[in-house]
Design a protein around this motif. Sequence first.
Motif, PDB file in Angstrom:
ATOM      1  N   ALA B 264       0.828  -1.201   0.000  1.00 27.99           N
ATOM      2  CA  ALA B 264       0.000   0.000   0.000  1.00 27.99           C
ATOM      3  C   ALA B 264       0.867   1.257   0.000  1.00 27.99           C
ATOM      4  O   ALA B 264       0.553   2.236  -0.682  1.00 27.99           O
ATOM      5  CB  ALA B 264      -0.929  -0.004   1.213  1.00 27.99           C
ATOM      6  N   LEU B 265       1.962   1.213   0.748  1.00 25.11           N
ATOM      7  CA  LEU B 265       2.842   2.383   0.774  1.00 25.11           C
ATOM      8  C   LEU B 265       3.550   2.568  -0.565  1.00 25.11           C
ATOM      9  O   LEU B 265       3.790   3.688  -1.001  1.00 25.11           O
ATOM     10  CB  LEU B 265       3.885   2.229   1.893  1.00 25.11           C
ATOM     11  N   VAL B 267       2.364   2.045  -3.421  1.00 19.98           N
ATOM     12  CA  VAL B 267       1.467   2.611  -4.434  1.00 19.98           C
ATOM     13  C   VAL B 267       1.469   4.145  -4.377  1.00 19.98           C
ATOM     14  O   VAL B 267       1.221   4.809  -5.373  1.00 19.98           O
ATOM     15  CB  VAL B 267       0.039   2.050  -4.233  1.00 19.98           C
ATOM     16  N   VAL B 268       1.786   4.687  -3.195  1.00 19.75           N
ATOM     17  CA  VAL B 268       1.679   6.143  -3.009  1.00 19.75           C
ATOM     18  C   VAL B 268       2.467   6.936  -4.054  1.00 19.75           C
ATOM     19  O   VAL B 268       1.887   7.772  -4.754  1.00 19.75           O
ATOM     20  CB  VAL B 268       2.097   6.543  -1.573  1.00 19.75           C
ATOM     21  N   VAL B 271       0.849   6.664  -7.521  1.00 14.87           N
ATOM     22  CA  VAL B 271      -0.339   7.502  -7.698  1.00 14.87           C
ATOM     23  C   VAL B 271       0.066   8.973  -7.793  1.00 14.87           C
ATOM     24  O   VAL B 271      -0.395   9.710  -8.663  1.00 14.87           O
ATOM     25  CB  VAL B 271      -1.334   7.292  -6.532  1.00 14.87           C
ATOM     26  N   ALA B 272       0.971   9.375  -6.896  1.00 11.42           N
ATOM     27  CA  ALA B 272       1.382  10.780  -6.886  1.00 11.42           C
ATOM     28  C   ALA B 272       2.032  11.171  -8.205  1.00 11.42           C
ATOM     29  O   ALA B 272       1.879  12.297  -8.671  1.00 11.42           O
ATOM     30  CB  ALA B 272       2.340  11.034  -5.725  1.00 11.42           C
ATOM     31  N   TRP B 275      -1.102   9.913 -11.423  1.00 17.84           N
ATOM     32  CA  TRP B 275      -2.461  10.486 -11.440  1.00 17.84           C
ATOM     33  C   TRP B 275      -2.496  11.862 -12.128  1.00 17.84           C
ATOM     34  O   TRP B 275      -3.353  12.096 -12.965  1.00 17.84           O
ATOM     35  CB  TRP B 275      -3.007  10.571 -10.012  1.00 17.84           C
TER      36      TRP B 275
END
Lengths: 389, 364
Positions: B264-265, B267-268, B271-272, B275
């Motif tokens: 999960a970390l 993915v940050v 995405v940043a 996106w």
Amino acid sequence: MQFPKVTLERPRWTPFNIVAAIVVVVGLGITVLRFTKGLAATTNLSDYNPWGIWIGFDLLVGVALAAGGYVTSAACYLFGLKRFHTAVRPAILTGFLGYALVVLALHYDVGRPWRLPYPFIVQQGTTSLLFEVAACVALYLTVLFIEWTPAALEWLGLKRARNLVVRLTLVLTIFGVVLSTLHQSSLGALFLIAPSKLHPLWYSPYLALFFFVSSIVAGLSMVIVEGALAHRYFHHKMDEAHRREADGVALGFAKAASWVLAGYFVLKVVGVAQADAWHHLASGYGAWFLVEVIGFVMLPCFFFAIGAREKNLRIVRFTAAWAVLGIVINRFNVGLIAFNYHLPSSERYFPHWMEIGISLFIVTIGVLAYKFIVSHMPILYAHPDYEPH
Amino acid sequence: MSISRRRFLGWMGAAGAGLAAGGRAHAAALPPSGGHPDALGVLFDVTRCIGCRKCEEACNRVNELPPPERPFQDLGVLQKTRRTDARTYTVVNRYEGIPGAKGPLYRKIQCNHCLEPACASACFVRAFTKNPDGAVTYDESVCVGCRYCMIACPFEIPTYEYDKALTPRVMKCTFCHPRLVQGLLPGCVEACPSEALTFGRRRDLLRIARERMAQFPGRYLDHIYGEFEMGGTAWMTISGVPFAAIGMREDLGTTPAPELTKGALGVVPVVAAMWPVLLTGIYAINRRRDRIAREEREAAVAAAVARAEAEAKKKLAEALAKAEKDKKAAIEREVKKALEEAARARGEAPAGPAPGTPGATKPA
């Protein structure tokens, strides 16, 4: 530059005002107790149950239901759905108020609220998903505040400042979607670290994805619900364009919500398959899981589709409230009900009435703030002196 | 902190165990002790614990915790299953009626000092530290009080001072880190009269546990609880009965807590980074589509106008041509009529010119 005159009428003792006044007075009383006697005097939190409804409801549900802001502004400004334009300002406002209240609620929950900036200014615990949540919520609250300011600046007649902010619309919208994606999902990912405490039907490596996708549903549904309520109580504040577009917004969002719910339903099934948790379905928790996934995901998906196809606003609005309730149930399940499922019932958590009191107090503050802002600022109508953006 | 040989021997002498063997031969053995090969630990032997609560008493004393409601000599406390709380870093519980056990069994609970602690991984102000000596310690001076450490801990160890309004702290066993620094044993280890607690380097403890299992066949299950649980813990337990029977979870798995959130970390940043690109792309595509639609509309309008104009011109030309033709025809008709009339007139006077001959004039 001329500031508007805020005329505060003498409060009329309508049933709403009476109830709101009682909730606020009681809330202030509990607030005093919370900060003089501590969490033990006002909550049922324990060493087994460190998080209660101030996290389960105020944070998890609050953030999810405030998703209307990013969903609507993305639909309008990024996906080019211009017919939803009049829905943007109300959604940004409720999003902003929602996040502001989440942060307010956290001040009650954490032990030393004045240290809330510590993770940013003292030591950064970057291995923590809570750090990500905190950083994104703090930044997004700022973004929502800026996105909301045009309404306030128009009200105050600060034309140049307003035009400056409006030029940032696109950047703010993109930033808002990035931040929302990150923290909506991270709220689910918070529980990834505790596979032994969250029931296997809810624990999943996809928790982050579940929370993100369902936040879209929450955002869409909340815009429909809030729109319906605004029509009921603030119809006189709406301009022609708002009234004309409102039905289209509700129907369009219903259609979108139906699709997203369909995807979410499949994801939930994939989650059970991935964990190979099928056999748990035959237990009490399994029945409750099925109630959530069938009763509050699959059926709303179906009814949104019917409402959108038949262009039936009653079905759409009813289903939106239903879907919102489904999100509440889901967040409660992950944060409270299916969490600590392994403990004997004597060690399980049930909120103290004062915890509920503070949650009601905070929601009431939100409603009052919304009322004030909608009554005074150009939220439900376009200010005649300004170009729409 | 680094552990000097002298201090280590001091501990070993105090613990009454001849563990001085080993030296540095295994210094490179990373996995058994995480990143700190010399890290310490404690081995708890359920078969040796007599439930005297001396460890509880010592813990309370050396950590200067508030006095208990009932004295430590009162073994009636054991009738209820207890857990750590804000006034208690360690408790001993009694388990009765376990199949395969002759009498009641006792288990001591305290922080297990994970090799990769969930609490430290979960803390968003880094209030927890995994020290090189193995102790997981907490710094109250930065703690915000979010209690995510308590959510994260699989052993349900950290507790909170809920009754303090302004200065609540997370409370948990420190492995007597301040005492270890001084070369002293943890309070509980020092106080244990039955040698149920063995203190030493973690890698040595694993060996000792195996030796006991070999020395007393049938006395222990072939499982050192904490060797691999949640990635391994500094405090470990061996028992003759299944761990679940003495209130220990056997379903924790071997994945260290940080591994659970790594994905999960990770993915940050993705995405940043992606996106904004994706969203700007969507925006640009929609804008372009709008622009092209507008251009096409304009082009279509222009074409329609041009077509209409051309049509109109054509019609006008046709109309003009027709008018011309009509005019000509009318003239011819008139001429013909005039000639016929002239011819008729000549019939009355036959010597007239033939029709169509020049000179024939229209009668006035």
